[in-house]
Design a protein around this motif. Sequence first.
Motif, PDB file in Angstrom:
ATOM      1  N   PRO A 110       0.798  -1.258  -0.108  1.00 14.22           N
ATOM      2  CA  PRO A 110       0.027   0.023  -0.013  1.00 14.22           C
ATOM      3  C   PRO A 110       0.721   1.085  -0.114  1.00 14.22           C
ATOM      4  O   PRO A 110       0.221   2.371  -0.089  1.00 14.22           O
ATOM      5  CB  PRO A 110      -0.889  -0.167   1.228  1.00 14.22           C
ATOM      6  CG  PRO A 110       0.140  -0.914   2.187  1.00 14.22           C
ATOM      7  CD  PRO A 110       0.976  -1.792   1.234  1.00 14.22           C
ATOM      8  N   GLY A 168       5.911  -2.134  -7.053  1.00 17.76           N
ATOM      9  CA  GLY A 168       6.939  -1.735  -7.816  1.00 17.76           C
ATOM     10  C   GLY A 168       8.137  -3.088  -7.866  1.00 17.76           C
ATOM     11  O   GLY A 168       7.819  -4.130  -7.424  1.00 17.76           O
ATOM     12  N   ASP A 169       9.066  -2.597  -8.182  1.00 17.41           N
ATOM     13  CA  ASP A 169      10.239  -3.687  -8.320  1.00 17.41           C
ATOM     14  C   ASP A 169      10.615  -4.029  -7.026  1.00 17.41           C
ATOM     15  O   ASP A 169      10.999  -5.085  -7.093  1.00 17.41           O
ATOM     16  CB  ASP A 169      11.390  -2.819  -9.022  1.00 17.41           C
ATOM     17  CG  ASP A 169      11.094  -2.629 -10.621  1.00 17.41           C
ATOM     18  OD1 ASP A 169      10.061  -3.303 -10.968  1.00 17.41           O
ATOM     19  OD2 ASP A 169      12.075  -2.116 -11.175  1.00 17.41           O
ATOM     20  N   GLY A 170      10.508  -3.085  -6.032  1.00 16.30           N
ATOM     21  CA  GLY A 170      11.053  -3.737  -4.662  1.00 16.30           C
ATOM     22  C   GLY A 170       9.915  -4.836  -4.257  1.00 16.30           C
ATOM     23  O   GLY A 170      10.407  -5.804  -3.491  1.00 16.30           O
ATOM     24  N   GLU A 174      10.731  -8.620  -3.223  1.00 15.11           N
ATOM     25  CA  GLU A 174      10.487  -9.392  -1.835  1.00 15.11           C
ATOM     26  C   GLU A 174       9.925 -10.785  -2.339  1.00 15.11           C
ATOM     27  O   GLU A 174      10.056 -11.834  -1.455  1.00 15.11           O
ATOM     28  CB  GLU A 174       9.131  -8.513  -1.291  1.00 15.11           C
ATOM     29  CG  GLU A 174       9.872  -7.531  -0.584  1.00 15.11           C
ATOM     30  CD  GLU A 174       8.724  -6.943   0.597  1.00 15.11           C
ATOM     31  OE1 GLU A 174       8.246  -7.897   1.263  1.00 15.11           O
ATOM     32  OE2 GLU A 174       8.835  -5.909   1.214  1.00 15.11           O
ATOM     33  N   SER A 212       6.941   2.687  -8.534  1.00 10.65           N
ATOM     34  CA  SER A 212       7.509   4.022  -9.188  1.00 10.65           C
ATOM     35  C   SER A 212       7.937   3.856 -10.728  1.00 10.65           C
ATOM     36  O   SER A 212       7.502   4.742 -11.548  1.00 10.65           O
ATOM     37  CB  SER A 212       8.477   4.690  -8.091  1.00 10.65           C
ATOM     38  OG  SER A 212       8.088   4.898  -7.092  1.00 10.65           O
ATOM     39  N   ARG A 276      10.664  10.250  -0.569  1.00 14.56           N
ATOM     40  CA  ARG A 276       9.516   9.334  -1.040  1.00 14.56           C
ATOM     41  C   ARG A 276       8.188  10.111  -1.049  1.00 14.56           C
ATOM     42  O   ARG A 276       7.199   9.840  -1.807  1.00 14.56           O
ATOM     43  CB  ARG A 276       9.295   8.154   0.066  1.00 14.56           C
ATOM     44  CG  ARG A 276       9.907   6.906  -0.810  1.00 14.56           C
ATOM     45  CD  ARG A 276       9.362   5.639  -0.160  1.00 14.56           C
ATOM     46  NE  ARG A 276      10.008   4.546  -0.707  1.00 14.56           N
ATOM     47  CZ  ARG A 276       9.632   4.100  -2.007  1.00 14.56           C
ATOM     48  NH1 ARG A 276       8.324   4.241  -2.416  1.00 14.56           N
ATOM     49  NH2 ARG A 276      10.564   3.241  -2.607  1.00 14.56           N
ATOM     50  N   GLU A 480      16.492  -1.144  -4.433  1.00 11.31           N
ATOM     51  CA  GLU A 480      16.801  -1.305  -2.925  1.00 11.31           C
ATOM     52  C   GLU A 480      18.208  -0.940  -3.003  1.00 11.31           C
ATOM     53  O   GLU A 480      19.256  -1.461  -3.707  1.00 11.31           O
ATOM     54  CB  GLU A 480      16.491  -2.707  -2.314  1.00 11.31           C
ATOM     55  CG  GLU A 480      15.170  -3.261  -2.775  1.00 11.31           C
ATOM     56  CD  GLU A 480      13.826  -2.416  -2.040  1.00 11.31           C
ATOM     57  OE1 GLU A 480      13.994  -2.373  -0.779  1.00 11.31           O
ATOM     58  OE2 GLU A 480      12.968  -1.916  -2.877  1.00 11.31           O
TER      59      GLU A 480
HETATM   60  N1  LIG Z   1       3.302  -2.014   4.133  1.00 17.69           N
HETATM   61  C1  LIG Z   1       4.722  -1.446   3.709  1.00 17.69           C
HETATM   62  N2  LIG Z   1       5.058  -0.377   4.487  1.00 17.69           N
HETATM   63  C2  LIG Z   1       6.109   0.343   4.128  1.00 17.69           C
HETATM   64  N3  LIG Z   1       6.990  -0.198   3.182  1.00 17.69           N
HETATM   65  C3  LIG Z   1       6.807  -1.288   2.527  1.00 17.69           C
HETATM   66  C4  LIG Z   1       5.594  -2.154   2.741  1.00 17.69           C
HETATM   67  N4  LIG Z   1       5.350  -2.971   1.834  1.00 17.69           N
HETATM   68  C5  LIG Z   1       6.445  -2.919   1.116  1.00 17.69           C
HETATM   69  N5  LIG Z   1       7.274  -2.220   1.408  1.00 17.69           N
HETATM   70  C6  LIG Z   1       8.468  -1.525   1.093  1.00 17.69           C
HETATM   71  O1  LIG Z   1       8.187  -0.609   0.259  1.00 17.69           O
HETATM   72  C7  LIG Z   1       9.461  -0.162  -0.714  1.00 17.69           C
HETATM   73  C8  LIG Z   1       9.020   0.251  -1.908  1.00 17.69           C
HETATM   74  O2  LIG Z   1       8.154  -0.733  -2.667  1.00 17.69           O
HETATM   75  P1  LIG Z   1       8.178  -0.826  -4.215  1.00 17.69           P
HETATM   76  O3  LIG Z   1       6.905  -1.679  -4.482  1.00 17.69           O
HETATM   77  O4  LIG Z   1       9.276  -0.871  -4.931  1.00 17.69           O
HETATM   78  O5  LIG Z   1       7.771   0.734  -4.621  1.00 17.69           O
HETATM   79  P2  LIG Z   1       8.333   1.929  -5.237  1.00 17.69           P
HETATM   80  O6  LIG Z   1       8.301   1.372  -7.142  1.00 17.69           O
HETATM   81  O7  LIG Z   1       7.569   2.953  -5.082  1.00 17.69           O
HETATM   82  O8  LIG Z   1       9.734   2.143  -4.887  1.00 17.69           O
HETATM   83  C9  LIG Z   1      10.017  -1.798  -0.672  1.00 17.69           C
HETATM   84  O9  LIG Z   1      11.386  -1.654  -0.225  1.00 17.69           O
HETATM   85  C10 LIG Z   1       9.381  -2.589  -0.183  1.00 17.69           C
HETATM   86  O10 LIG Z   1      10.029  -3.622   0.591  1.00 17.69           O
END
Ligand SMILES: Nc1ncnc2c1ncn2[C@@H]1O[C@H](COP(=O)(O)OP(=O)(O)O)[C@@H](O)[C@H]1O
Length: 521
Positions: A110, A168-170, A174, A212, A276, A480
């Motif tokens: 989220p 996203g890629d993060g 995971e 993103s 962010r 990351e």
């Molecule tokens: N509920 C959460 N609260 C905070 N961070 C989270 C949560 N779930 C996942 N994340 C972390 O959020 C980060 C960004 O996620 P990501 O899907 O890559 O989005 P973005 O593309 O915006 O970077 C990752 O490091 C992920 O591990």
Amino acid sequence: MSWLTFFITSHGTSHGVSVSEILAVRELDVDCGTKDDGRWQKMPQKSTEAYPYAFTVSYVERAWQHRWRCSDVTFHCLEGALCQQWVQTIREQLTALTSRPKHLLVYINPYGGKQQGERIYEQKVAPLFTLASISTHVIVTEHANHARDHLRTEAELKKYDGVVCVGGDGMFSEMVHGLVSRTQRDNGVDQNSPEEKLVPCTLRIGIIPAGSTDCICYATVGINDPVTSALHIIVGDAQPMDVCSVHHNNTFLRYSVSLLGYGFYGDMLADSERKRWMGPARYDFSGFKTFLTHHYYEGTVSFLPATDILGTPRDKTRCRAGYVLLQRTMGLYKNHHHVLQKHHPLFLLPEYKGGWRVIRGKFLAINAASMSCACPRSPKGLSPAAHLADGTTDLILVRKCSRFNFLRHLLRHTSKYDQFDMTFVEVHRVRRFRFTPRYCQSDSELDLRENGKRLFSQICRDHPACSCSPAYSSWNCDGEILPHAAIEVGCVTTPYNLLCKYTVHSESIQTPSLFPHFFTL
Ligand SMILES: Nc1ncnc2c1ncn2[C@@H]1O[C@H](COP(=O)(O)OP(=O)(O)O)[C@@H](O)[C@H]1O
Ligand SMILES: CCCCCCCCCCCCC/C=C/[C@@H](O)[C@H](COP(=O)(O)O)NC(C)=O
Ligand SMILES: [Ca+2]
């Protein structure tokens, strides 16, 4: 592939839908009188009253720029029995498609992107899964690494045909870490040994883009569009991909599937994580700022060139996935390429001729792209000719140069000009590589970095007229931050089943490897 062809008798034309692209079929209640004709008719709305039976087929329609949409077509008929026969036949055909998932475990981040993950899933994706009779168990994550740890330890994976991440890629990262780590643990593979072969996992991972950059989604599907991705998942598309394992001093750090970037992309990411609140625009801001700081980093890159492959990072051909061929030759799986298939079928033997090469220097950026890394910002990506599952990564070295030249290099990612055709840029297709910074990173420095603090090393003495250029950058590992500067990377393909299929309709030189969306790792 079987096709259902519906003859639209009223116009004398036909409408063909491939069974593999049908999402669902349902009978409609049309309450009217009867006529004894018995032929299917696609009728304009007004005259349907005369036909008491009807069914609707929902199918994949290919729209512009690799987008897929769900379309409906309704067929009317005079006989109930015939109507049921059609519906039943279509259902049987759909059930016979074993590559389609029936039960999915969904994780929603989220927090990623514009923080719209839940809304995107509920509004755009869940209705399609329901339509396709896919049951889901949905988990909205509560913190970073929630999904990874749940997958690694708790999740009852036997119940599912695949996992899906909304983010996203993060978030994709995971999933990879959770599933790959669990598979290695279950099979007794020591992740800390860089030489150990990874055991691939059997579950597939789907991504619904809500991050993103969404580079992994964009580079594989051709677009970052949640509906398109949901449809690829429903029809059971699969795409094997390379996984790089990253080690430091014989200790496992992370896996990477798209970009490992030191210098420019590492610094940009580190800066952007603190912004962010800006959403995806943080990358533009931090990208510009990092460009202005113009830091270079000294060190040694050693790599093992992939001599046994055909094709180079400078190829003009793109990894177009008209179909994907996996070849098993002495343990090496090799993915596709039309040229390879035509001229060199099944002769891809792993050779480690030539040995390691060593390059010492001052670098503005060291990037390893295991896939094209195409994204909306750069539709051709960091390495446009990179392949999705060939066990290699494209190592791009950008040496110290003027700001003006570096800007030219960066801008070429967004145009038709070759970003590698510059004297200070070189690119190698490699199986493994290692980076050692010129100055040794102390454990205390690493600790500080790991705890999120920023520390510019004091060792600046060898930089002429330098008062600010730090000794270390960090690695951007699929978005990351990895605080270790010295790393060792090995790239393996972990393909599994031959689920790859699908015809891609159109392509241009600007659009790189476009392809399906449900990964087999
Ligand atoms: N509920 C959460 N609260 C905070 N961070 C989270 C949560 N779930 C996942 N994340 C972390 O959020 C980060 C960004 O996620 P990501 O899907 O890559 O989005 P973005 O593309 O915006 O970077 C990752 O490091 C992920 O591990
Ligand atoms: C000054 C002019 C700049 C033009 C630069 C164009 C180059 C763009 C190439 C971008 C390649 C990005 C590779 C993607 C990495 C993602 O894994 C990562 C994380 O993506 P996520 O935010 O999790 O979706 N994103 C970034 C920007 O590091
Ligand atoms: Ca991210």
